[in-house]
Design an enzyme around this catalytic site. Structure first.
Site, PDB file in Angstrom:
ATOM      1  N   ASP A 329      -4.398  -7.601 -11.477  1.00  0.00           N
ATOM      2  CA  ASP A 329      -4.549  -7.397  -9.906  1.00  0.00           C
ATOM      3  C   ASP A 329      -6.148  -7.090  -9.439  1.00  0.00           C
ATOM      4  O   ASP A 329      -6.138  -7.118  -8.327  1.00  0.00           O
ATOM      5  CB  ASP A 329      -3.956  -6.105  -9.598  1.00  0.00           C
ATOM      6  CG  ASP A 329      -2.332  -6.473  -9.731  1.00  0.00           C
ATOM      7  OD1 ASP A 329      -1.776  -7.529  -9.515  1.00  0.00           O
ATOM      8  OD2 ASP A 329      -1.484  -5.622 -10.037  1.00  0.00           O
ATOM      9  N   ARG A 405      -5.036  -7.235  -1.388  1.00  0.00           N
ATOM     10  CA  ARG A 405      -6.239  -7.006  -2.429  1.00  0.00           C
ATOM     11  C   ARG A 405      -7.462  -7.950  -1.696  1.00  0.00           C
ATOM     12  O   ARG A 405      -8.786  -7.700  -1.989  1.00  0.00           O
ATOM     13  CB  ARG A 405      -6.025  -7.636  -3.495  1.00  0.00           C
ATOM     14  CG  ARG A 405      -4.920  -6.611  -4.371  1.00  0.00           C
ATOM     15  CD  ARG A 405      -4.947  -6.486  -5.745  1.00  0.00           C
ATOM     16  NE  ARG A 405      -3.768  -5.681  -5.968  1.00  0.00           N
ATOM     17  CZ  ARG A 405      -3.645  -4.348  -6.085  1.00  0.00           C
ATOM     18  NH1 ARG A 405      -4.781  -3.518  -5.679  1.00  0.00           N
ATOM     19  NH2 ARG A 405      -2.456  -3.773  -6.316  1.00  0.00           N
TER      20      ARG A 405
END
Length: 450
Positions: A329, A405
């Protein structure tokens, strides 16, 4: 109060360069642990209390779905929640579809939960989530006896019709995925016998840790084939008081930001340092980052420390392939760090990025390229040519693609750019870090005149 998804109006945001980042901050609760805390509390018999829960849209989608299946969940204060569990096997038939919003974790874990209950649930999501692959979860759940009726390509919307009792399986993960592992283990909770998952490549182990804390019988064995996690079904879970540690994925943005902006000195308090989540720390240190750990402690069964990060020259590296599962991630943040390094950074082995909230490889290649960073795109990652510590050109507009993100990583890149960078939509940050931009405003100093 039910969670009613509201179509989001894009919120463009222009971000200019910052002076040094200074101060102390605490990041929100770990997103992965927050999901699991709600789910396992829902399956315990009695009242659990959760402190430090991440109150982003992803976690709220999990809470809303559990409420729809008969679980009593109440917010009692900032980050503090109570959950009145119904026991393993006690979920009720939901009256309507379960909207997962943008949350792949909610969808995949709750699919596993439903699979061994005598109920049927329909899962929907936003445009981004509806493109993400669900076959990796649907296939083992079908083997356990659940019926999964999905849209073409095994995507959302889909319906899961659980089987009770389900059939325990021994399953080897074809792709390193903590979500798939967790979905199978959650299905195994209400399944007689022993459910086994073998992971050839270790993934984050929050589920195993928390299942054990709630009283499930879980064993973990290292074998030549990989880690074998075995769970004994028809478990009786005990309610818990849970403290959620700070999210290392949220901390990643500040570690990179303070590392690339000259003069920065930032303390990030209470960051979870589970060994399966520290890949970015390792990679940044290989690049020369100045990150020190202080006040190590255990919070909610997880290792935690305060991280002090100061600006330091970064050097390009070939990122070790074995780090990929423990930083999957955090790759967008790593790509930003690479944009300011001396020399070239090669980050590969991360094909999983293609099927996240967006195609993060393509999204970051486009975002960095639009702001003057030389990038070469690969099937499984990027090669990034760094600026040797100088500001990147900036001046471009970033398509955030409904991906939190991407939005936050490029906001960090803007902090050391010659020209302001525009995010076409900053609102995706709400899914995992609602206070991101407010925190940035608190720690960023006014850029000094050249």
């Amino acid at each position: 109060m039910p969670h009613v998804p509201v179509p989001r109006t894009p919120l463009p945001r222009r971000i200019a360069a910052s002076g040094p980042l200074r101060g102390e901050i605490a990041v929100p609760g770990d997103k992965s642990i927050s999901h699991r805390a709600l789910i396992l509390s829902a399956l315990a018999v009695g009242r659990s209390r959760i402190a430090g829960l991440l109150e982003g849209e992803d976690v709220l989608a999990t809470a809303a779905a559990l409420r729809a299946m008969g679980v009593g969940i109440e917010r009692t204060g900032e980050g503090t929640w109570t959950v009145d569990g119904v026991g393993v096997g006690g979920l009720l038939q939901p009256a309507g579809a379960l909207d997962m919003g943008n949350s792949g974790t909610s969808a995949r874990l709750l699919m596993g939960l439903v699979a061994s209950h005598p109920i049927t649930a329909t899962f929907t999501g936003d445009a981004s989530l509806s493109r993400r692959p669900m076959a990796r979860v649907a296939d083992p759940l079908r083997t356990m006896g659940a019926d999964v009726f999905a849209s073409p390509g095994d995507t959302l919307p889909l319906m899961v019709r659980g089987l009770c009792p389900a059939v325990p399986i021994a399953y080897t993960l074809p792709v390193a995925s903590a979500q798939v592992k967790s979905a199978i283990l959650l299905a195994g909770l209400n399944t007689p016998g022993i459910t086994r998952v073998t992971e050839p490549v270790p993934t984050r182990d929050h589920s195993e840790r928390m299942l054990t804390g709630f009283g499930a019988h879980v064993t973990v064995e290292d074998t030549p084939e990989g880690r074998v996690i075995s769970l004994t079904g028809e478990a009786e879970l005990r309610p818990q008081d849970i403290v959620v540690p700070g999210d290392p994925s949220a901390a990643a943005f500040w570690l990179v930001a303070a590392g690339i902006v000259p003069g920065s000195d930032l303390l990030v308090r209470g960051v979870g340092l589970n060994p399966t989540r520290t890949g970015l720390l390792t990679a940044l240190r290989l690049m020369g980052a100045d990150i020190q750990e202080a006040n190590p402690r255990t919070v909610g069964g997880e290792p935690v420390a305060d991280l002090r990060v100061r600006h330091a020259p970064l050097r390009g590296i070939e990122v070790p392939l074995e780090l990929a599962p423990s930083m999957i991630d955090e790759y967008p943040a790593l790509f930003v760090a690479a944009a300011f390094a001396h020399g070239r950074t090669v980050a590969r082995g991360a094909a999983e990025l293609r099927v996240k909230e967006s195609d993060r490889i393509a999204a970051m290649a486009a975002a960095l390229g639009a702001n003057g960073v030389p990038v070469e795109e690969h099937d499984d990652g990027l090669t990034v040519q760094g600026s040797c510590g100088d500001p990147i050109p900036g001046g471009g507009t970033v398509a955030t693609r409904l991906d939190h993100r991407i939005a936050m990583s490029m906001a960090v890149a803007a902090l050391h750019a010659r020209a302001a960078i525009t995010l076409d939509d900053a609102s995706p940050a709400l899914t995992s870090y609602p206070a991101f931009f407010a925190t940035l405003a608190d720690i960023a100093t006014q850029e000094s005149a050249a």
